[in-house]
Scaffold this motif. Sequence first.
Motif, short mmCIF file in Angstrom:
data_model
loop_
_atom_site.label_atom_id
_atom_site.label_comp_id
_atom_site.label_asym_id
_atom_site.label_seq_id
_atom_site.Cartn_x
_atom_site.Cartn_y
_atom_site.Cartn_z
N VAL A 301 6.25 -4.12 -1.47
CA VAL A 301 5.38 -5.04 -0.73
C VAL A 301 5.96 -5.37 0.63
CG1 VAL A 301 4.66 -7.47 -0.66
CG2 VAL A 301 4.11 -6.06 -2.66
N PRO A 304 7.26 -1.55 5.50
CA PRO A 304 6.15 -1.22 6.42
C PRO A 304 5.16 -0.27 5.74
CG PRO A 304 8.30 -0.85 7.46
CD PRO A 304 8.57 -1.12 6.02
N ALA A 305 3.88 -0.43 6.07
CA ALA A 305 2.80 0.33 5.41
C ALA A 305 3.06 1.84 5.46
CB ALA A 305 1.46 0.00 6.05
N ALA A 306 3.52 2.33 6.60
CA ALA A 306 3.68 3.79 6.76
C ALA A 306 4.76 4.32 5.81
CB ALA A 306 4.04 4.12 8.20
N ARG A 308 5.75 2.76 2.95
CA ARG A 308 5.28 2.54 1.59
C ARG A 308 4.38 3.69 1.16
NH1 ARG A 308 3.58 -2.63 1.95
NH2 ARG A 308 1.61 -1.97 2.82
N ARG A 309 3.45 4.07 2.05
CA ARG A 309 2.49 5.12 1.70
C ARG A 309 3.20 6.45 1.47
NH1 ARG A 309 -1.31 4.60 5.97
NH2 ARG A 309 -1.81 2.61 5.00
N THR A 332 -4.55 4.52 -1.40
CA THR A 332 -4.98 3.15 -1.12
C THR A 332 -5.20 2.39 -2.42
OG1 THR A 332 -6.01 3.96 0.90
CG2 THR A 332 -6.68 1.79 0.15
N GLU A 335 -1.87 1.41 -3.63
CA GLU A 335 -1.38 0.30 -2.80
C GLU A 335 -2.04 -1.01 -3.16
OE1 GLU A 335 -1.75 1.86 1.34
OE2 GLU A 335 0.15 0.75 1.51
N ASN A 336 -3.35 -0.93 -3.49
CA ASN A 336 -4.07 -2.16 -3.80
C ASN A 336 -3.52 -2.84 -5.05
OD1 ASN A 336 -5.64 -2.02 -1.56
ND2 ASN A 336 -7.42 -1.10 -2.61
N PHE A 339 -1.08 -5.61 -4.07
CA PHE A 339 -1.48 -6.81 -3.36
C PHE A 339 -2.57 -7.55 -4.11
CE2 PHE A 339 0.17 -3.86 -0.22
CZ PHE A 339 1.14 -4.66 0.38
N GLU B 264 -5.07 4.73 13.59
CA GLU B 264 -4.51 3.64 12.80
C GLU B 264 -3.29 4.12 12.00
OE1 GLU B 264 -7.37 1.26 10.90
OE2 GLU B 264 -5.85 -0.08 10.04
N GLU B 268 0.58 2.70 12.43
CA GLU B 268 1.46 2.23 11.36
C GLU B 268 2.76 3.01 11.34
OE1 GLU B 268 -1.98 0.54 8.34
OE2 GLU B 268 -0.90 2.38 7.81
#
Lengths: 366, 366
Positions: A301, A304-306, A308-309, A332, A335-336, A339, B264, B268
């Motif tokens: 969590v 950074p998003a990049a 994590r993905r 996604t 990832e959801n 959160f 986007e 990221e």
Amino acid sequence: MMETGRKTNRSEGRRVRQRAVGRVARRSLSGFARRLLEEWKRLRLPDAEGERVVVAVSGGADSTALLLALDELIKSERIVLRLTVAHLDHELRGEEGRADARWVSELAESLGHEVALERVSVKALAEEERDNLEQSARRARYQFLLETAAGAKCRHVLTAHTMDDQAETMLLRLLRGSGADGLSGIEPLRALAPESDVLLVRPLVRWARRAETEEYCRERGVDFRVDGMNLDERFARVRVRKSLLPLMRSFNARIVEALSRTSELLREDGQALDAAAAKLLDEASEGAASDAEPLRVDVLVKAPAALRRRALRQWIARGRGDLRRLELVHLTAVENLLFGERGGRRALLPGGASVSRKQGRLWFSR
Amino acid sequence: MMETGRKTNRSEGRRVRQRAVGRVARRSLSGFARRLLEEWKRLRLPDAEGERVVVAVSGGADSTALLLALDELIKSERIVLRLTVAHLDHELRGEEGRADARWVSELAESLGHEVALERVSVKALAEEERDNLEQSARRARYQFLLETAAGAKCRHVLTAHTMDDQAETMLLRLLRGSGADGLSGIEPLRALAPESDVLLVRPLVRWARRAETEEYCRERGVDFRVDGMNLDERFARVRVRKSLLPLMRSFNARIVEALSRTSELLREDGQALDAAAAKLLDEASEGAASDAEPLRVDVLVKAPAALRRRALRQWIARGRGDLRRLELVHLTAVENLLFGERGGRRALLPGGASVSRKQGRLWFSR
């Protein structure tokens, strides 16, 4: 359409150059071969007694130029190397395909290099595999190159992709909305297959324009074959080449070089991000990520998003064995899980595997 | 060409909608306003008694739609907010420019919002600053928006860039061969100026198409002004819009969305890389990087190229105060100091600063 002559003299002026085929003088290294030599050193490619590489040659300008330039470097003693020239006839173009194979074989032999030829009915293969021609052709090519490398005890297979191929590939990926990984395009050096220690090398991709390969073949007095159209992404790629790139060139005359540079910057970004994501994965799995062990939600969590993905992609690849059919939408969904409370506690992946969240961890199950 | 009418009825059918201007019923939230509300929440923008934001409105479809949708959200009590509508007349289009200013002012007042108008002779400014019109116009706009925000005690300035602007910007950068930073395009949220705590917000850029802003203006019965052409990169941008994007659309009907998604993802990536580069810089300067302290060569050499390059950029920015005119070629010269023995031990930067290597460290001097 097909020019079948080889080493045809076109003019008196060319005869001098033609004589160079097969015995290049030490001091007369061509510009094309010199730039190949620079890239050869940069990529630390083989250069020693007993070394051999496989060169994939279709007979088109790009691969013919690669073969001729390697031959020039070897005969002028700039590098010490032996070549196995590999050519696969996909049996999709009948007599033309057989003529290409003969032509490549004769050129290689006349230069004094070993030849590996094979014919595969890609059409029959596609029917058998219930896949499309493009995919079956690609698999057949990789299989052939792997076997040729194994047979010749080579650790390097060379293909002649140019900077133009790079720009086209990048634009095709951009048209699909790819991220950095897709836009990085064609790598100069990568494993030929997962787990394989054979390297696939593209020693032209960073610097050679298609017009230069054609020009160099002409300089050497070799009338290359007109390439059978690339099977992959055939129509879109040709439209990119014939319409999109020319329009972009009207904005920037050096558009191919610009796109190539962008690809390279993005490839370096991707390498740095992949390395950082691997560290994140170690941290999230407390050092046991080798086999898709559960991941700590709290660690993911705050990343950074990049990263994590990418970490989740690497983790899923370990759990499933591959990333086939995995799209951004699946990532996604995973990832959801990290959160909020909304939605299910399980994300489904294509092919039946899934990821669920419990006890502050993500769990992979198949 | 210029339509000067406002809230003009075009048909009987529209009259019903027109009545909605200024008093939107609680339940009838339009699709456009609903999506703006989602983005408003995602970006955590102000929504409370006493909050006020500045909205830059040229009078074109995009900014008029943004103003109308904010007005709809406020009047339907979805958000609690006050608006200052800001409009700058660049004095480049004479009477048309003055008519635009009057039109924006009347629209804002009829909706009950505060207005800030200013006129600046960008032409005189450019002569005075010995700079081109585009740069002077940009500076004048930012200056005006900063002053308006200060005067209204606002921490948020909103502009109406759409997903189409994003795709055009990205393609313009791609045509120049930018890396991830350039291709990330227009950020939804950033500081309006370096060191400023005023945020520049683009609440439409992630989701709104230009056609949708026009459609929403029509729904609300407001005949937007035809935008004076964007001064920045005028000709190239218009050609991207009129030629390049339509051609790309023939490959992928959702090309604007695809490019926007790519932007986007790259943004990221850039954020993750910048954070990792800042850590690398701390490590290389042994925690004293705040003022361009010397950097350890050994630490930089073993870092991935993408991080090293970003760390060097950050370090140079600290030393010089900015990155003006710094190109990839200068960074490469600095990087070359790290490797091998060839070449000088000093790399020159534009504007007189330089970087040298001694005692295993890089030193910045100006």
